[in-house]
Structures are given as structure tokens and as C-alpha cells.
Design a protein around this motif. Structure first.
Motif, PDB file in Angstrom:
ATOM      1  N   GLY A   1       0.815  -1.215   0.000  1.00  0.00           N
ATOM      2  CA  GLY A   1       0.000   0.000   0.000  1.00  0.00           C
ATOM      3  C   GLY A   1       0.845   1.260   0.000  1.00  0.00           C
ATOM      4  O   GLY A   1       0.588   2.218  -0.735  1.00  0.00           O
TER       5      GLY A   1
ATOM      6  N   THR B   1      -3.707   4.289  -7.983  1.00  0.00           N
ATOM      7  CA  THR B   1      -4.875   3.752  -7.283  1.00  0.00           C
ATOM      8  C   THR B   1      -4.719   2.234  -7.207  1.00  0.00           C
ATOM      9  O   THR B   1      -3.882   1.644  -7.905  1.00  0.00           O
ATOM     10  CB  THR B   1      -6.176   4.078  -8.039  1.00  0.00           C
ATOM     11  OG1 THR B   1      -6.135   3.416  -9.312  1.00  0.00           O
ATOM     12  CG2 THR B   1      -6.348   5.587  -8.227  1.00  0.00           C
ATOM     13  N   GLN B   2      -5.546   1.612  -6.398  1.00  0.00           N
ATOM     14  CA  GLN B   2      -5.547   0.145  -6.349  1.00  0.00           C
ATOM     15  C   GLN B   2      -5.902  -0.418  -7.721  1.00  0.00           C
ATOM     16  O   GLN B   2      -5.355  -1.434  -8.147  1.00  0.00           O
ATOM     17  CB  GLN B   2      -6.529  -0.354  -5.286  1.00  0.00           C
ATOM     18  CG  GLN B   2      -6.050  -0.102  -3.878  1.00  0.00           C
ATOM     19  CD  GLN B   2      -7.010  -0.625  -2.816  1.00  0.00           C
ATOM     20  OE1 GLN B   2      -8.188  -0.864  -3.075  1.00  0.00           O
ATOM     21  NE2 GLN B   2      -6.493  -0.780  -1.598  1.00  0.00           N
ATOM     22  N   GLU B   3      -6.810   0.253  -8.416  1.00  0.00           N
ATOM     23  CA  GLU B   3      -7.218  -0.189  -9.748  1.00  0.00           C
ATOM     24  C   GLU B   3      -6.045  -0.145 -10.729  1.00  0.00           C
ATOM     25  O   GLU B   3      -5.856  -1.057 -11.543  1.00  0.00           O
ATOM     26  CB  GLU B   3      -8.381   0.661 -10.279  1.00  0.00           C
ATOM     27  CG  GLU B   3      -9.701   0.464  -9.545  1.00  0.00           C
ATOM     28  CD  GLU B   3      -9.774   1.190  -8.184  1.00  0.00           C
ATOM     29  OE1 GLU B   3      -8.933   2.072  -7.891  1.00  0.00           O
ATOM     30  OE2 GLU B   3     -10.666   0.833  -7.397  1.00  0.00           O
TER      31      GLU B   3
ATOM     32  N   GLN C   1     -10.012  -5.870  -6.278  1.00  0.00           N
ATOM     33  CA  GLN C   1     -10.374  -6.487  -4.995  1.00  0.00           C
ATOM     34  C   GLN C   1      -9.193  -7.272  -4.422  1.00  0.00           C
ATOM     35  O   GLN C   1      -8.976  -7.277  -3.206  1.00  0.00           O
ATOM     36  CB  GLN C   1     -11.587  -7.419  -5.157  1.00  0.00           C
ATOM     37  CG  GLN C   1     -12.872  -6.712  -5.499  1.00  0.00           C
ATOM     38  CD  GLN C   1     -13.008  -6.353  -6.985  1.00  0.00           C
ATOM     39  OE1 GLN C   1     -12.186  -6.732  -7.821  1.00  0.00           O
ATOM     40  NE2 GLN C   1     -14.045  -5.583  -7.299  1.00  0.00           N
TER      41      GLN C   1
ATOM     42  N   SER D   1      -6.870  -4.802  -2.874  1.00  0.00           N
ATOM     43  CA  SER D   1      -7.470  -4.346  -1.611  1.00  0.00           C
ATOM     44  C   SER D   1      -7.260  -5.379  -0.504  1.00  0.00           C
ATOM     45  O   SER D   1      -6.901  -5.034   0.624  1.00  0.00           O
ATOM     46  CB  SER D   1      -8.960  -4.071  -1.807  1.00  0.00           C
ATOM     47  OG  SER D   1      -9.553  -3.726  -0.577  1.00  0.00           O
ATOM     48  N   LYS D   2      -7.460  -6.641  -0.831  1.00  0.00           N
ATOM     49  CA  LYS D   2      -7.268  -7.707   0.166  1.00  0.00           C
ATOM     50  C   LYS D   2      -5.809  -7.778   0.615  1.00  0.00           C
ATOM     51  O   LYS D   2      -5.532  -7.988   1.792  1.00  0.00           O
ATOM     52  CB  LYS D   2      -7.724  -9.062  -0.398  1.00  0.00           C
ATOM     53  CG  LYS D   2      -9.224  -9.203  -0.485  1.00  0.00           C
ATOM     54  CD  LYS D   2      -9.608 -10.561  -1.034  1.00  0.00           C
ATOM     55  CE  LYS D   2     -11.117 -10.708  -1.111  1.00  0.00           C
ATOM     56  NZ  LYS D   2     -11.511 -12.031  -1.644  1.00  0.00           N
TER      57      LYS D   2
ATOM     58  N   GLU E   1      -3.633  -5.269   0.673  1.00  0.00           N
ATOM     59  CA  GLU E   1      -3.312  -4.091   1.483  1.00  0.00           C
ATOM     60  C   GLU E   1      -3.985  -4.122   2.847  1.00  0.00           C
ATOM     61  O   GLU E   1      -3.527  -3.474   3.780  1.00  0.00           O
ATOM     62  CB  GLU E   1      -3.674  -2.816   0.714  1.00  0.00           C
ATOM     63  CG  GLU E   1      -2.757  -2.594  -0.486  1.00  0.00           C
ATOM     64  CD  GLU E   1      -3.007  -1.286  -1.204  1.00  0.00           C
ATOM     65  OE1 GLU E   1      -3.805  -0.453  -0.710  1.00  0.00           O
ATOM     66  OE2 GLU E   1      -2.405  -1.083  -2.267  1.00  0.00           O
ATOM     67  N   ASN E   2      -5.086  -4.855   2.960  1.00  0.00           N
ATOM     68  CA  ASN E   2      -5.770  -4.993   4.249  1.00  0.00           C
ATOM     69  C   ASN E   2      -5.355  -6.263   4.983  1.00  0.00           C
ATOM     70  O   ASN E   2      -5.970  -6.637   5.980  1.00  0.00           O
ATOM     71  CB  ASN E   2      -7.289  -4.961   4.043  1.00  0.00           C
ATOM     72  CG  ASN E   2      -7.751  -3.571   3.675  1.00  0.00           C
ATOM     73  OD1 ASN E   2      -7.542  -2.622   4.423  1.00  0.00           O
ATOM     74  ND2 ASN E   2      -8.356  -3.432   2.499  1.00  0.00           N
TER      75      ASN E   2
END
Length: 167
Positions: free
Chosen positions: A11, A20-22, A33, A36-37, A39-40
Motif C-alpha cells: 500500500g 490507485t488500487q485499480e 479487490q 485491496s485484500k 493491502e488490508n
């Protein structure tokens, strides 16, 4: 001090690039997605993606995995400084067009070249170094500065790093 997780590292590197994540997902051929997973810290990237992630962010896989410390600038006390024979000047140039230049020059060679009046940019045959003041870099190193001395990213997305480290 808490250890940075793989997700936090990805991240942070993504944000440094201003992506961006995209955008990262598109570059890696995965879904937003999935990024995102990662980075989280819900999941991790496939191990086969790690070299590509490292390449995109201009770091090593060891760095991403937390096995290699960041190269930061430090002032080494006079009594702890290494001889120039034991120091390497690393110049890393990554163009937004995908060109990559990696030059490793022993600092002793840099000093000798400067003393002989040589233009390091001409010797290397690479125009990327024409604006690099090698006299100034040598002066910084002789005064004890080590690590990542310069990091520049142009508006076009080209990056240049100059690092001095022990070999």
C-alpha cells in the motif's frame, strides 16, 4: 516499533507512485479487490507475482517481504567510515517507457576519474547522467554520507536514484 506487514508495504509503495488500487491491479493483471485484500492483510499476492511487484516499485523482493532494510541516508562518524575502495556508487534509472539503467561504480574509480578530469557521463555512454554532479557526490561521501543520497521522480514518471553503500 511494530513490523510493517506485506500489505502495508504494498500500500505504501503504491501510494508513493500515486497509483490507485485499480491502476496497480491493471499493471499486475489482477482484480482491484485482490489488491485491496493484500493491502488490508486479508490475503497475500501469489508468490509468482512478487518479482513483478518488486519491479514495478523498483525495490527487491526482499525489501517487499521486510527482509532488507530501506536504504536511507546516514552520516557516518569519521572513525567509522570505510575507505573508498570498499564503497560502491549505484545509479538506478527507470524511465516511464520501461528503459532501465543500472550502473555500479566503485567510489575509488569515481574519484580517480574526477581527478583525471574525466566526464563520467561520457565514460558511461549514458546521457542520463549528464546532470549528475559527481564532484558533489564524492564530496558528500568523503564527508561521511552513505545510503540513498538522491531520489528524483520526474513528472513524466522517470526515476533516478543514487545510492552509496559498502561492498
Amino acid at each position: 516499533m511494530s513490523k510493517t506487514t506485506l500489505g502495508q508495504k504494498i500500500g505504501a509503495l503504491r501510494k508513493e507512485k500515486g497509483w490507485t488500487q485499480e491502476e496497480l491491479a491493471e499493471r499486475l493483471g489482477v482484480s482491484p479487490q485482490a489488491v485491496s485484500k493484500w493491502e488490508n492483510d486479508v490475503s497475500c499476492p501469489d508468490i509468482m507475482l512478487l518479482p513483478e511487484i518488486a519491479r514495478l516499485f523498483n525495490v527487491t523482493t526482499d525489501n517487499i517481504l521486510g527482509c532488507e532494510p530501506e536504504k536511507t541516508v546516514q552520516l557516518v562518524p569519521k572513525e567509522q567510515r570505510s575507505d573508498l575502495e570498499n564503497l560502491m556508487l549505484r545509479i538506478i534509472v527507470d524511465s516511464s517507457g520501461g528503459d532501465k539503467v543500472r550502473v555500479n561504480l566503485p567510489m575509488k574509480l569515481v574519484k580517480t576519474g574526477i581527478e583525471l578530469g574525466m566526464d563520467i557521463a561520457q565514460v558511461s555512454g549514458n546521457g542520463s547522467f549528464k546532470d549528475v554532479d559527481f564532484n558533489q557526490i564524492l564530496s558528500m561521501v568523503e564527508n561521511g554520507l552513505m545510503g540513498k543520497l538522491i531520489e528524483v521522480e520526474s513528472a513524466d514518471g522517470d526515476t533516478v536514484q543514487i545510492v552509496v553503500e559498502e561492498v
